[in-house]
Design a protein around this motif. Sequence first.
Motif, short mmCIF file in Angstrom:
data_model
loop_
_atom_site.label_atom_id
_atom_site.label_comp_id
_atom_site.label_asym_id
_atom_site.label_seq_id
_atom_site.Cartn_x
_atom_site.Cartn_y
_atom_site.Cartn_z
N ASP A 57 3.07 -8.15 -5.95
CA ASP A 57 3.65 -7.33 -4.89
C ASP A 57 5.18 -7.46 -5.00
O ASP A 57 5.69 -8.57 -5.20
CB ASP A 57 3.11 -7.89 -3.57
N GLU A 60 6.72 -10.07 -2.60
CA GLU A 60 6.35 -11.42 -3.02
C GLU A 60 7.14 -11.84 -4.26
O GLU A 60 7.56 -12.99 -4.38
CB GLU A 60 4.85 -11.50 -3.31
N TYR A 64 9.58 -14.99 -4.34
CA TYR A 64 9.34 -16.04 -5.33
C TYR A 64 10.59 -16.28 -6.17
O TYR A 64 10.98 -17.42 -6.42
CB TYR A 64 8.16 -15.67 -6.24
N TYR A 119 3.31 -1.06 -2.27
CA TYR A 119 2.99 -2.16 -1.35
C TYR A 119 2.99 -1.61 0.05
O TYR A 119 3.58 -0.57 0.34
CB TYR A 119 3.96 -3.33 -1.51
#
Length: 126
Positions: A57, A60, A64, A119
């Motif tokens: 995604d 994400e 990260y 998303y």
Amino acid sequence: MLETRPIRTEADYRAALDEIARLFDAAPNTPECDRLEVLTTLVEAYEQQHYPITAPDPIEAILYYLESRGLSCQDLESVIGSREQVSAVLNRQQALTLEMIRRIYQKFGIPAEVLIQPYSLMKNSA
């Protein structure tokens, strides 16, 4: 020793993984090392077909990236815009724009093919 052949079943896959583990420390330029290389290639092909890894995604991936490099949301302000815009994007209230995607790619190197993935956004409860 396991016969080298295509991996067609989960049992074949498990047997190949066991054989790879057995051969893992094979010395370079030996028949065992050659066998390890062939088995690894077969396992990779089987995994790509049966266990494909989907792109993460976009939000994400950004989070990260920031976390793994010790960066904060403030580091996105020069790329996305104001603190409010950064917050809206990271909280899925505003979608990434094409220009934001370009700037994130240019500054952080996060692949565009990851950032353009669809998303879901949060629904406003207003």
